[in-house]
Design a protein around this motif. Sequence first.
Motif, short mmCIF file in Angstrom:
data_model
loop_
_atom_site.label_atom_id
_atom_site.label_comp_id
_atom_site.label_asym_id
_atom_site.label_seq_id
_atom_site.Cartn_x
_atom_site.Cartn_y
_atom_site.Cartn_z
N UNK B 614 75.25 11.01 -37.43
CA UNK B 614 74.77 11.10 -38.80
C UNK B 614 73.78 9.98 -39.02
N UNK B 615 72.70 10.37 -39.64
CA UNK B 615 71.67 9.36 -39.83
C UNK B 615 71.92 8.61 -41.12
N UNK B 616 71.71 7.29 -41.04
CA UNK B 616 71.83 6.49 -42.24
C UNK B 616 70.62 5.56 -42.27
N UNK B 617 69.66 5.98 -43.06
CA UNK B 617 68.43 5.18 -43.07
C UNK B 617 67.79 5.24 -41.69
N UNK B 618 67.55 4.07 -41.10
CA UNK B 618 66.99 4.06 -39.74
C UNK B 618 68.08 4.07 -38.69
N UNK B 619 69.31 3.84 -39.10
CA UNK B 619 70.41 3.75 -38.13
C UNK B 619 71.17 5.06 -38.02
N UNK B 620 72.11 5.05 -37.12
CA UNK B 620 72.92 6.25 -36.89
C UNK B 620 74.39 5.88 -36.94
N UNK B 621 75.19 6.83 -37.38
CA UNK B 621 76.64 6.63 -37.34
C UNK B 621 77.17 7.40 -36.15
N UNK B 622 77.84 6.67 -35.26
CA UNK B 622 78.37 7.28 -34.04
C UNK B 622 79.71 7.94 -34.36
N UNK B 623 79.83 9.25 -34.04
CA UNK B 623 81.12 9.90 -34.31
C UNK B 623 82.12 9.63 -33.21
N UNK B 624 83.31 10.15 -33.38
CA UNK B 624 84.33 10.04 -32.35
C UNK B 624 84.11 11.18 -31.35
N UNK B 625 83.84 10.83 -30.11
CA UNK B 625 83.48 11.85 -29.12
C UNK B 625 84.64 12.29 -28.25
N UNK B 626 85.88 11.85 -28.57
CA UNK B 626 86.95 12.11 -27.60
C UNK B 626 87.14 13.59 -27.34
N UNK B 627 87.33 13.88 -26.07
CA UNK B 627 87.59 15.25 -25.65
C UNK B 627 86.34 15.97 -25.15
N UNK B 628 85.22 15.33 -25.29
CA UNK B 628 84.01 16.00 -24.84
C UNK B 628 83.49 15.38 -23.55
N UNK B 629 82.64 16.16 -22.88
CA UNK B 629 82.16 15.66 -21.59
C UNK B 629 80.82 14.92 -21.74
N UNK B 630 80.47 14.25 -20.68
CA UNK B 630 79.31 13.34 -20.74
C UNK B 630 78.01 14.05 -21.09
N UNK B 631 77.88 15.22 -20.54
CA UNK B 631 76.59 15.89 -20.71
C UNK B 631 76.34 16.22 -22.18
N UNK B 632 77.38 16.79 -22.78
CA UNK B 632 77.23 17.17 -24.19
C UNK B 632 76.95 15.94 -25.03
N UNK B 633 77.67 14.85 -24.70
CA UNK B 633 77.54 13.63 -25.51
C UNK B 633 76.12 13.07 -25.37
N UNK B 634 75.63 13.05 -24.14
CA UNK B 634 74.29 12.50 -23.93
C UNK B 634 73.26 13.25 -24.76
N UNK B 635 73.41 14.57 -24.73
CA UNK B 635 72.47 15.38 -25.49
C UNK B 635 72.46 14.99 -26.95
N UNK B 636 73.63 14.76 -27.47
CA UNK B 636 73.72 14.40 -28.87
C UNK B 636 73.17 13.00 -29.12
N UNK B 637 73.51 12.10 -28.20
CA UNK B 637 73.07 10.71 -28.39
C UNK B 637 71.55 10.59 -28.35
N UNK B 638 70.94 11.48 -27.58
CA UNK B 638 69.49 11.39 -27.44
C UNK B 638 68.79 11.55 -28.77
N UNK B 639 69.44 12.26 -29.67
CA UNK B 639 68.77 12.48 -30.95
C UNK B 639 68.53 11.17 -31.67
N UNK B 640 69.45 10.22 -31.45
CA UNK B 640 69.27 8.95 -32.13
C UNK B 640 68.74 7.88 -31.21
N UNK B 641 68.18 8.31 -30.08
CA UNK B 641 67.66 7.36 -29.09
C UNK B 641 68.72 6.39 -28.64
#
Lengths: 276, 674
Positions: B614-641
């Motif tokens: 979730x974007x907050x201004x220029x920053x991002x709020x990192x969600x709880x990723x438990x249970x997911x695999x690395x690939x999916x998480x990376x894809x999501x993280x890329x959105x916030x650099x």
Amino acid sequence: MAASFLGDRLQRGLRVSLLGYPSNQALIISLVFAALIFLQPDMGTATIVFALMLGMYVLAGISKMQIASLGGLGIVICGLAMLAPYRRARIFLWWDPWQDPQGGGYQMTQSLMAIGSGGLTGLPWGQGSSKFFFLPEAHTDFAFAIFCQEWGYIGALFLIACFVIMAWAMVTIAMNAKDRRGYMLVAGSTLFLIGQAAANMAMVTGLFPVIGVPLMFISYGGTSLIANMFTLGLVVAVYRNESARETMEERIAAGLPPTEENRLRVVSSNRNRRPF
Amino acid sequence: MKRIKFTLNDSRNRLLFLGGLILLMFIAVAGKLLYIQIISGTELGKRATIQVTDKIKRHTPRGRIVDRNGEELAVSIMVHSLYVNPDEMNKSAKPGKEKTEYRDIPRIAAQKLAPVLNISENALYEEFTLKGQFVWVKRMLEPKDYEQVVKIIKENKLPGLHFIAESKRYYTKKSMAAQVLGFVGTDDSGLSGLELALDSILKGAEMRQTKMVDAMGRTIADQDTDLEENREKIQVATVYLTIDSKMQFVIEDALDDAMKRTNAAAAAVLIMDPHTGAILAMGSRPTFDPNHFGKYPAVNWLNRAISIIYEPGSVFKPIVGTMGLSEGIVTPDTPINDTGSIRIADRVISNWDGSGMGMCKFEDIIKYSINTGMVQLGMKLGAQREIEWAKRYGFGTATGIELPSEEDGILYDPKNMYEPDIATLAIGQGIAVTPLQELRAICAIANGGELLRPYIIDRIVAPNGEVIRKGKKQVVRNVIKPEVAAQMRTMMEKVVSEGGGKTARIKGYRIAGKTGTAQKIAEQGGYAPGKYIASFVGFVPADKPQYAMLVMLDTPRGAFYGSQVSAPIFRDTLQQILVAKGIQPSNSEGLPSFEAHVKPGQRVETPKSLPALKQKGNNWIVPDFSGFDARAITGELQKGNLVLEPYGSGKAYKQKPSGGTEVQPGTKIEIWFR
């Protein structure tokens, strides 16, 4: 090889001026040397030795008749050479080496190309192309050609001038030498060294047929260099002797003690006094 | 003997005389030098320069040919070619050194090199003892052979052997798209295919180099130094093809399989983008390996997509159909009487099975490939219109694709057409076309009426990155109206879903196509009995086509109907391509459902959807990723650099910073998996 000349010359010098053939021991010795050198094979040097000996003889005073007959003999030999067709071809080749630039005329045409490319001032340093295996004997007999290529006409004239000056100096020494041996020594040296230089240059430029004569001090060859320097050394020695003697004579004439060091001795001895 | 007085002075005089002679000699020398150096100086200088300079030509490596994504197809590397300088080799014994051990260098060299170079020792020896300064020994040595030769030369101190670097062509994918690429001869000149067509671009720079050489031919100095290094950097243009090597690979595989199964004499497969005209794949059989083209018969080098002509048979029917629709002679519902066979003048033309369907709609004529119906249509069109439309569809002229040796095809002159000819034209015999022309015409139906110019070069990029040429869509003309095209598309779809093309069906996808079994022309004229050309042409998805494909098999043995042999190739190939390209099925009909897969008793977990940043201004709020695999998480993280620092593998169970933390872009997120 040069050492043998010196040996000869010394011997010659030892002998005071003699006529023709009874005193031809030196000649025979030189002939022997020459023969040995010829068998090496090194026709050029053998020729030098022999020619030098003849020259010394001429200087030493063989009769004009003998000189004339020697000259006649030379012409006859040339004539004989012309008879054999291949020799004749070679002589023509000498005259115009461009007839066969890849074969018999190779040496000469390469030499001419090398010299010619030097123009007035020579090619830029190191760019003389002929030394890259195109000109045979580029570092020995034909060094003059490379010299001309890299230093140009001006350089060549300069070199010639050097030799001429050297010759003039040596002749002067010879002329002023009272001691006959010294005289012969210097005279012979002059003929040897300068004569060689002239002969080499003539050969390289195509005025003479190709004879294996190196150019003094410039052609490669350690032994030759040492021998040449030795010769010059002898000349200088003669010079010093003679100049010392001259000084002595002048001093005596001027009433001064002959030598600077031992005034005492001179004063006391009568032997060195010249009669007025 | 009289003793003549000879004084020192006399001697001195003689000395002077001799000295004078010598001086004269010097003057003569100076004079001759003047002549040589000043007067003839330039002339002689020129002669000296001529013998010293050597002009040679050097080649840079040939330009690369790659597929649309940059996958290398044909590349060149510099390899070493061995030559000998016999003069140098034989001059190695210097005069005066005869006392030292004499080595017969040519013999030694020939002996040692013969096994490495694969050339007989005697042949080598002959070359080494020729007169001259340059004799090729072996060109384009393989790198390990080169190394061996270098070692031999060093160990045995062999003079006179040198290398020149030359450009050698390697076809990295061996026989893939061999006919399209072509091949190159020894002097870096293209002889076939694109290598020939683009030879001037690929060959690139030919450098002329002047250098000074010594009498042995060895280089003294290069005008440009470090030539070898520079050459590697000097590149030539790169040619990007429209070919997709993945698709090409699939069809090459399919072709091999088909040839094996059907023992056909020859085959061709083409895939084209119906909207742009770009060729995505093009393959022919028999084929060859361009790396060793000489080992194959010349007939293998033929690109059958463009260089052969054949009578298309029933695959031509959709085209004739659009003629009828455009002229208003028929509509999809027009009733036609099919009696099984029809007589035109002295010829009888029957359906493939001889039986008739009675009264049916025109669309059935296409669906079931009914000859009689087509013939009736053809007669109504007449010779003039048939030929005019055929020409409008681009038949009878080469398409202009950037490959060499393209055939024009053969069309009747309408004046020469008798009634039977008009009839047979309607069923696709009596016209000679290339597979590319056929596919292009079908693409006009697929894309709504545009006749495109096919192209195979996507772009040509210069070494500095500048795009020299760019392939693009070129519309030659509008052949049919979009409505007509749509009508035919629907009919062709029914061929596959209900009609004679069922064998091409791929579950879940809407495919349009047409089968064809054409009689093959005999060499002496007429038709060869028992010899057929089995084809299938189609495009998918039927409503919004993305790929159009043609499969042609020449004289398959055993089964010979297009629907039997060519359509399955179409199906299998396209299935792989559709899956690879991720084209979603239009419906899930026939596809296994999720329930069918789940074994009874297995808990069906409704998958959680991946939580989003979730974007907050220029920053991002990192969600709880438990249970997911690395690939999916990376894809999501890329959105916030944001950067993932993973530990272990599997599903996430721990993370730092923990869920809900606000972080800046570029922060490293550490997550542990197991």
